[in-house]
Motif scaffolding. Structure first.
Motif, short mmCIF file in Angstrom:
data_model
loop_
_atom_site.label_atom_id
_atom_site.label_comp_id
_atom_site.label_asym_id
_atom_site.label_seq_id
_atom_site.Cartn_x
_atom_site.Cartn_y
_atom_site.Cartn_z
N LYS A 275 40.57 29.70 99.85
CA LYS A 275 40.21 30.55 98.73
C LYS A 275 41.31 31.57 98.44
O LYS A 275 42.04 31.98 99.33
CB LYS A 275 38.90 31.31 99.02
N ASP B 218 37.98 25.08 92.83
CA ASP B 218 38.64 26.36 93.11
C ASP B 218 37.79 27.51 92.57
O ASP B 218 36.61 27.33 92.29
CB ASP B 218 40.04 26.34 92.49
N SER B 219 38.37 28.69 92.44
CA SER B 219 37.63 29.86 91.98
C SER B 219 37.74 30.00 90.46
O SER B 219 38.84 29.86 89.90
CB SER B 219 38.16 31.12 92.66
N ASP C 20 33.09 30.55 93.37
CA ASP C 20 34.01 29.78 94.20
C ASP C 20 33.59 28.33 94.29
O ASP C 20 32.40 28.02 94.45
CB ASP C 20 34.09 30.37 95.61
N HIS D 115 41.64 35.45 96.96
CA HIS D 115 40.81 36.63 96.70
C HIS D 115 41.55 37.64 95.83
O HIS D 115 41.39 38.85 95.97
CB HIS D 115 40.37 37.26 98.03
N ALA E 233 33.91 26.07 88.48
CA ALA E 233 34.15 26.09 89.93
C ALA E 233 33.74 24.77 90.57
O ALA E 233 34.43 24.26 91.47
CB ALA E 233 33.38 27.25 90.56
#
Length: 266
Positions: A131, A106-107, A125, A133, A101
């Protein structure tokens, strides 16, 4: 969702209880109300309440006396810690996910294989402001749905892929109609050729992902590492760079797991 327990004679009650427990896990942050659990588990209110009572008696679930919402109980933590001791990979995954991350912005995710399903265990994250989800810890999808999950499916043998597709066929048709068996076979072939799996917004529009599998010393598929981002950040020009980061962390985790198993065998 069932992971196959329903196919075992006499296991319906266990399967239902686990479905309720997983639903509680998915709503662990805000707590799970009885009505929400009834909808999530697709069971009647009396059935869910009866199963919750049994799970509470075993310490697997607890209820907040003020909000009346349900949360995972202390026994889940005990069992989780014991299960985590099975693989050094699992214990070390938090560092890899955090590093991914931080490096990509990014995630990043760590998922485990559970029979014909993939379960998200960790999410971290990065600092990029937009973001996605699409995947949260506790989320559970059939193998092939999502980047990490597809990476696991593609790492199986051809026979293993077909067994998964057959086992998940009713669920895929009901809840994931965009994931037909032929489509998943095509995605498996592309992931094998490319060297990593790509989800082009099939789960949530505009949310893309990349994934690579995690294997034990014998080649058994244990889980996956993946990265998810908005579509504009996962174009063809950036994918090889992110895949390199994923494979580097995967190799690190697999080395840790191999050393742990060697020490245990000695």
């Amino acid at each position: 969702m069932s992971n196959g327990a329903g196919r075992v004679a006499g296991a319906q009650a266990i399967s239902r209880a686990l479905s309720v427990l997983r639903a509680v896990a998915r709503m662990r942050d805000e707590g799970a109300g009885l009505l929400a659990l009834t909808r999530e588990a697709d069971m009647s209110k009396p059935t869910v309440h009866r199963l919750l009572t049994a799970l509470m008696a075993e310490g697997m679930v607890e209820q907040d006396p003020d909000t009346r919402k349900y949360f995972l109980g202390p026994e889940c933590r005990v069992l989780g810690n014991l299960a985590g001791e099975r693989h050094g990979m699992h214990r070390a995954a938090a560092d890899s996910v955090a590093r991914l991350a931080r490096q990509c912005g990014d995630s990043a995710f760590f998922s485990l294989r559970s029979d014909v399903f993939a379960v998200c265990m960790l999410r971290e994250d990065g600092d990029y402001p937009l973001k996605t989800h699409v995947l949260m810890p506790g989320d559970r999808h059939p193998l092939g749905v999502g980047a990490g999950s597809l990476a696991m499916l593609a790492a199986l043998s051809d026979d293993g892929v077909e067994e998964c597709l057959q086992a998940n066929a009713p669920l895929l048709a009901q809840r994931y109609p965009q994931y037909s068996p032929d489509f998943l076979r095509e995605q498996v072939a592309q992931a094998r050729e490319r060297g990593y799996a790509v989800n082009r917004g099939r789960v949530v529009a505009g949310s893309w992902g990349l994934g690579v599998p995690l294997l034990d010393g014998g080649g058994r598929v244990l889980g996956a590492l993946s990265i998810a981002a908005v579509e504009s950040r996962l174009g063809d020009d950036r994918q090889p760079q992110l895949a390199h980061l994923l494979w580097r962390e995967a190799q690190r985790l697999q080395t840790i797991d191999s050393k742990t198993m060697t020490r245990r065998a000695a």
